[in-house]
Design a protein around this motif. Structure first.
Motif, PDB file in Angstrom:
ATOM      1  N   VAL A 173       0.839  -1.202   0.000  1.00  0.00           N
ATOM      2  CA  VAL A 173       0.000   0.000   0.000  1.00  0.00           C
ATOM      3  C   VAL A 173       0.872   1.248   0.000  1.00  0.00           C
ATOM      4  O   VAL A 173       0.566   2.241  -0.667  1.00  0.00           O
ATOM      5  N   THR A 176       2.003   2.176  -3.395  1.00  0.00           N
ATOM      6  CA  THR A 176       0.929   2.697  -4.245  1.00  0.00           C
ATOM      7  C   THR A 176       0.710   4.191  -4.029  1.00  0.00           C
ATOM      8  O   THR A 176       0.142   4.878  -4.881  1.00  0.00           O
ATOM      9  N   LEU A 183      -3.841   6.368  -3.826  1.00  0.00           N
ATOM     10  CA  LEU A 183      -4.065   5.457  -2.706  1.00  0.00           C
ATOM     11  C   LEU A 183      -5.392   5.725  -2.018  1.00  0.00           C
ATOM     12  O   LEU A 183      -6.099   4.785  -1.642  1.00  0.00           O
ATOM     13  N   GLY A 241      -2.343   0.057   5.086  1.00  0.00           N
ATOM     14  CA  GLY A 241      -1.878  -1.256   4.668  1.00  0.00           C
ATOM     15  C   GLY A 241      -2.012  -2.296   5.763  1.00  0.00           C
ATOM     16  O   GLY A 241      -2.460  -3.426   5.523  1.00  0.00           O
ATOM     17  N   PHE A 264      -2.615  -3.028  -5.366  1.00  0.00           N
ATOM     18  CA  PHE A 264      -1.431  -2.979  -4.507  1.00  0.00           C
ATOM     19  C   PHE A 264      -0.463  -4.107  -4.866  1.00  0.00           C
ATOM     20  O   PHE A 264       0.759  -3.918  -4.850  1.00  0.00           O
TER      21      PHE A 264
END
Length: 327
Positions: A173, A176, A183, A241, A264
């Protein structure tokens, strides 16, 4: 009883998600006064240099919003369950690791932040604490294969799985979080899917937690969409995440995390492929990794890349729900 709770929460959450907007307008000037501006890497896309100085560490507001909303709804409609406690432990814990990383980079002006070993150590401690809490709840260590009746018990191997999921998801995450709104948008979609799955499976408190995150990141997206007025930083990305992995574990949809979090996963694979290719062949597969930078350098506008990734994330989310609910 559960149906009554669901009826009350449905109307409440609908209003919450549509109106949720963290106090970002008050927080942005505060970050500017503290000179918490983002430093842009020189090796990144040249178009990103103009973003230098944009306030970062906005993830603080996301985490605080998640905590406040989750606690309010839990105490108002349900109770403060062990599941909620563990989910908050992971979210706040990973957010704290991200905050330390941001603080060192932004405030102490050390561009590398925490070392990889320091960051991993913090993530491992939180993952082990989370697993310990699960064991005390007599949590099942079985893994279910989506769209089948097949399941198997991992036993003690469930600990390594929890560690890999939490550490892997938080870093995926984090990778990203490279474009304005990327995100926040893909995260809202993924957490929305897990909110639906948790609700369907009867994990009401987990669904509440997921919905709280959806509301928080959508509120943040208003100010993070291109051109971003604030970035979430590692504080937000690591927290999100860790949270999505913890939710997948709590809802026993561990394998579905790979599908619902497909964006992700793809971003992470692009980095791995790029590194392996360069080290073994001396050639790059992508113009730049993670993958969103490749499309930027291919001539796509930042907004086009972000919207495309949102669309792909939506497809993954729908497929994940379809596999778990209708098959």
């Amino acid at each position: 009883m559960i149906s009554d709770v669901r009826a009350c929460l449905t109307s409440y959450l609908a209003g919450f998600i549509s109106n949720s907007c963290p106090p970002i307008p008050l927080f942005i000037p505060f970050l500017r006064r503290l000179k918490f501006g983002q430093s842009i890497r020189e090796e990144g896309p040249k178009s990103h240099q103009k973003k230098s100085g944009t306030p970062t560490m906005g993830g603080i507001v996301i985490v605080l919003s998640i905590i406040a909303t989750t606690l309010f709804i839990s105490f108002k409609f349900l109770s403060f369950s062990q599941e909620i406690m563990l989910l908050l432990l992971v979210t706040v814990g990973f957010g704290l690791v991200g905050f330390l990383d941001d603080f060192i980079k932004v405030v102490l002006k050390r561009n590398l932040g925490l070392t990889s070993k320091q960051k991993l150590a913090g993530q491992l401690v939180i993952a082990v604490l989370f697993y310990t809490g699960l064991i005390q709840m007599d949590f099942s260590t079985e893994i279910h294969i989506p769209a089948t009746n097949v399941s198997f018990d991992l036993g003690w191997l469930y600990l390594p799985l929890v560690i890999v999921m939490l550490v892997g998801a938080s870093n995926a995450v984090n990778l990203t979080d490279g474009l304005d709104g990327l995100l926040a948008g893909t995260g809202a979609i993924a957490f929305g899917a897990f909110a639906v799955l948790a609700w369907y499976a009867g994990f009401i408190d987990v669904s509440i937690f997921s919905a709280a995150i959806v509301g928080s990141v959508l509120g943040f997206l208003v100010y993070n969409a291109h051109p971003a007025k604030v970035f979430m930083g590692d504080t937000g990305s690591l927290a999100l995440g860790g949270a999505i992995a913890a939710i997948a574990i709590m809802t026993k949809t561990e394998i579905l995390l790979i599908l619902i979090g497909g964006v992700f996963v793809i971003e992470t694979l692009s980095v791995i492929i790029q590194v392996i290719s360069f080290k073994t062949r001396g050639k790059r597969v992508f113009k730049m990794s993670p993958l969103h930078h490749h499309y930027e350098l291919s001539g796509w506008s930042e907004w086009r890349v972000v919207v495309t990734f949102w669309f792909v994330g939506m497809i993954f989310a729908v497929l994940g729900i379809y596999l778990e609910v209708w098959l």
